[in-house]
Design a protein around this motif. Sequence first.
Motif, short mmCIF file in Angstrom:
data_model
loop_
_atom_site.label_atom_id
_atom_site.label_comp_id
_atom_site.label_asym_id
_atom_site.label_seq_id
_atom_site.Cartn_x
_atom_site.Cartn_y
_atom_site.Cartn_z
N CYS A 164 8.67 20.07 -6.14
CA CYS A 164 8.73 19.46 -4.92
C CYS A 164 7.24 18.82 -4.62
N ALA A 165 7.20 17.35 -4.64
CA ALA A 165 5.84 16.79 -4.52
C ALA A 165 5.75 16.43 -3.15
N ILE A 166 4.46 16.93 -2.56
CA ILE A 166 3.99 16.53 -1.52
C ILE A 166 3.01 15.16 -1.87
N LEU A 167 3.26 14.30 -1.27
CA LEU A 167 2.48 13.11 -1.65
C LEU A 167 1.12 13.08 -0.62
N VAL A 168 -0.06 12.46 -1.03
CA VAL A 168 -1.09 12.18 -0.04
C VAL A 168 -1.68 10.96 -0.41
N ALA A 212 14.80 3.64 -7.18
CA ALA A 212 13.70 2.71 -8.01
C ALA A 212 13.38 1.33 -6.94
N SER A 213 14.39 1.11 -6.16
CA SER A 213 14.00 -0.24 -5.35
C SER A 213 13.37 -0.11 -4.12
N GLY A 214 13.30 1.29 -3.85
CA GLY A 214 12.67 1.51 -2.20
C GLY A 214 11.12 1.41 -2.63
N GLY A 215 10.50 1.90 -1.45
CA GLY A 215 8.89 1.87 -1.27
C GLY A 215 8.45 2.67 -2.15
N ILE A 216 8.78 3.92 -2.42
CA ILE A 216 8.04 4.85 -3.47
C ILE A 216 8.33 4.38 -4.84
N GLY A 217 9.83 4.17 -4.91
CA GLY A 217 10.31 4.08 -6.33
C GLY A 217 9.62 2.83 -7.00
N CYS A 262 19.39 2.15 -9.12
CA CYS A 262 19.32 1.75 -7.50
C CYS A 262 20.67 1.36 -7.38
N GLY A 263 20.76 0.92 -6.44
CA GLY A 263 22.37 0.09 -5.87
C GLY A 263 22.61 -1.15 -6.36
N THR A 264 23.78 -1.95 -6.36
CA THR A 264 24.15 -3.12 -6.88
C THR A 264 23.19 -4.09 -6.40
N ARG A 265 23.00 -4.34 -5.29
CA ARG A 265 22.21 -5.58 -4.75
C ARG A 265 20.89 -5.66 -5.15
N ARG A 266 20.15 -4.31 -5.49
CA ARG A 266 18.75 -4.46 -5.78
C ARG A 266 18.72 -4.56 -7.36
N LEU A 267 19.58 -4.75 -8.42
CA LEU A 267 19.24 -4.15 -9.95
C LEU A 267 18.21 -5.34 -10.15
N THR A 295 10.80 13.94 -3.97
CA THR A 295 9.90 13.75 -3.00
C THR A 295 10.49 14.00 -1.66
N SER A 296 11.93 14.06 -1.83
CA SER A 296 12.47 14.75 -0.48
C SER A 296 13.32 16.04 -1.23
N PHE A 297 13.10 17.07 -0.40
CA PHE A 297 13.64 18.30 -0.97
C PHE A 297 13.94 19.21 0.18
N ASP A 305 23.25 1.25 -12.16
CA ASP A 305 23.74 1.09 -10.79
C ASP A 305 24.40 2.52 -10.40
N TYR A 306 23.68 2.95 -9.42
CA TYR A 306 24.23 4.42 -9.00
C TYR A 306 25.67 4.42 -8.42
N THR A 307 26.27 3.21 -8.35
CA THR A 307 27.51 3.08 -7.61
C THR A 307 28.35 3.00 -8.66
N PRO A 342 0.87 -1.21 0.04
CA PRO A 342 -0.29 -0.20 -0.07
C PRO A 342 0.78 1.31 -0.07
N TYR A 343 1.72 1.39 0.88
CA TYR A 343 2.71 2.52 0.69
C TYR A 343 3.09 2.97 -0.40
N GLY A 344 3.81 2.18 -1.31
CA GLY A 344 4.30 2.45 -2.44
C GLY A 344 3.27 2.85 -3.53
N1 LIG Z 1 7.06 14.03 -0.52
C1 LIG Z 1 6.43 13.17 0.28
O1 LIG Z 1 5.14 13.52 0.49
C2 LIG Z 1 6.90 11.93 0.95
C3 LIG Z 1 6.06 10.99 1.40
C4 LIG Z 1 6.72 10.00 1.81
C5 LIG Z 1 8.01 9.78 1.79
N2 LIG Z 1 8.61 10.81 1.26
C6 LIG Z 1 10.22 10.64 1.22
O2 LIG Z 1 10.33 9.51 0.59
C7 LIG Z 1 11.87 9.17 0.98
C8 LIG Z 1 11.82 7.86 1.34
O3 LIG Z 1 11.16 7.03 0.22
P1 LIG Z 1 11.43 5.63 0.13
O4 LIG Z 1 10.54 5.11 1.28
O5 LIG Z 1 10.98 5.07 -1.22
O6 LIG Z 1 12.76 5.08 0.70
P2 LIG Z 1 13.52 3.79 0.77
O7 LIG Z 1 12.66 2.54 0.48
O8 LIG Z 1 14.65 3.53 1.91
O9 LIG Z 1 14.22 3.79 -0.89
C9 LIG Z 1 15.22 4.59 -0.85
C10 LIG Z 1 15.77 4.49 -2.22
O10 LIG Z 1 16.68 5.41 -2.76
C11 LIG Z 1 18.05 4.70 -3.09
N3 LIG Z 1 18.92 5.24 -3.05
C12 LIG Z 1 19.94 5.09 -1.83
N4 LIG Z 1 21.12 5.83 -1.89
C13 LIG Z 1 21.01 6.42 -3.36
C14 LIG Z 1 22.03 7.25 -4.11
N5 LIG Z 1 23.05 7.60 -3.77
N6 LIG Z 1 21.48 7.58 -5.20
C15 LIG Z 1 20.46 7.10 -5.81
N7 LIG Z 1 19.55 6.28 -5.33
C16 LIG Z 1 19.66 5.99 -3.88
C17 LIG Z 1 17.85 3.13 -2.65
O11 LIG Z 1 18.52 2.29 -3.51
P3 LIG Z 1 19.04 0.91 -2.89
O12 LIG Z 1 18.17 0.68 -1.89
O13 LIG Z 1 19.13 0.10 -4.04
O14 LIG Z 1 20.62 1.45 -2.65
C18 LIG Z 1 16.23 3.04 -2.56
O15 LIG Z 1 15.85 2.62 -3.81
C19 LIG Z 1 12.16 10.13 2.13
O16 LIG Z 1 13.31 10.83 1.94
C20 LIG Z 1 10.86 10.67 2.41
O17 LIG Z 1 11.09 12.00 3.05
C21 LIG Z 1 8.25 11.92 0.76
#
Ligand SMILES: NC(=O)c1ccc[n+]([C@@H]2O[C@H](COP(=O)([O-])OP(=O)(O)OC[C@H]3O[C@@H](n4cnc5c(N)ncnc54)[C@H](OP(=O)(O)O)[C@@H]3O)[C@@H](O)[C@H]2O)c1
Length: 334
Positions: A275-279, A170-175, A193-198, A252-254, A211-213, A144-146
């Motif tokens: 700068c997106a505020i997500l609801v 792209a490998s995180g919750g939102i991405g 994303c990072g190497t492990r999550r390609l 989404t982070s700014f 791979d951003y690394t 649900p979160y993503g």
């Molecule tokens: N604007 C809004 O309303 C809103 C709402 C909710 C959350 N947020 C923001 O969203 C962020 C959290 O997102 P999330 O839940 O998706 O986080 P997450 O699950 O921790 O995912 C973070 C992502 O960033 C990647 N990452 C890490 N280091 C990086 C780098 N140097 N270069 C490029 N990518 C990198 C990670 O890749 P790897 O894991 O593969 O390294 C992963 O894909 C927070 O900053 C939060 O403030 C904003």
Amino acid sequence: MKAVVYAEYGPPEVLQLKEVEKPTPRANEVLIRIHAASVNFGDIAARNFGNISHREFFMPLPFYLIGGLQFGFRKPKNTILGNEFAGEIEAVGNDVTSFKPGDQVFGYPGPQMRCYAEYRCLPEDGPLGLKPANMSYEEAAAVPYGALMASDLLRKVDIQRGQQVLINGASGGIGSGVLQLAKHFGAEVTGVCGTRRLGFVESLGADKVIDYTKEDFTQNGETYDLIIDVLGKSSFSQCKDSLKEAGKYVMTSFKMRDFVDMLRTSFGGGKKAICAILVAKPEDLVLTKELVEAGQLKAIIDKSFPLEQTADAHRYLESGQRTGNVVVTMQHSG
Ligand SMILES: NC(=O)c1ccc[n+]([C@@H]2O[C@H](COP(=O)([O-])OP(=O)(O)OC[C@H]3O[C@@H](n4cnc5c(N)ncnc54)[C@H](OP(=O)(O)O)[C@@H]3O)[C@@H](O)[C@H]2O)c1
């Protein structure tokens, strides 16, 4: 009931399994027997909130202050974490008409948390919906979160079929939610994303992974209609040349400087910083369920921990070893 409680901010050890009072639903509420809850960025951020200065916080000062008022500046106000879940309705209040005992549900209480517990009450018109039939509780708890954040984001930027989209994170919750929904809307998606999550990002349907690394996507000569930076690891000025003519750079982070870029680019045509505020909108759970059942949205569970080992689940996520979603599960007797 059993719940994982934390009384102070700090490392994973602050998460302790305790007996707490089982909630009772009000007239407009349902009582959910939680089977699984995900462990994600929001849980880690909330557990650490008191140890992060406003400068280290990933949003401008006003958002830090709002976070402090919500979570507590010195110690947690809400002592149970867990912002998304899947479970089964055990009982309903007298006025509830949309759910009945036995319904399998999933949802995202977000900052209201309290899903690291065997039971949780939510209003029937709250952030819950019927669980996709083809998913386990573990999988459904990680969606649900993503999905809700992605639905709101892609609506805000008016995604169009055929657009070239790059997701930095792209490998995180939102991405991972944005990636899958962007594919559903017919975009061509590059996931960074990072190497492990390609492999994880590829399996979610990315057309290309970076791979951003190893590679800086701003230097490879490619251009995109949309660049979405989840963690704010790049900036508008770095990405400008990687945007097509009327391309959008979405954060989404700014920080305040990004707001300035947004203001500066908001007039006239040309490339935009946003700068997106997500609801999270509960009604988007209906589309989420449909997409999961149509095979267009999935969760890939990397590791599942019993509720008693929630601290280990946090440690695992923070270690950076994960290759997919991390969840905690509740064993209900009987
Ligand atoms: N604007 C809004 O309303 C809103 C709402 C909710 C959350 N947020 C923001 O969203 C962020 C959290 O997102 P999330 O839940 O998706 O986080 P997450 O699950 O921790 O995912 C973070 C992502 O960033 C990647 N990452 C890490 N280091 C990086 C780098 N140097 N270069 C490029 N990518 C990198 C990670 O890749 P790897 O894991 O593969 O390294 C992963 O894909 C927070 O900053 C939060 O403030 C904003």
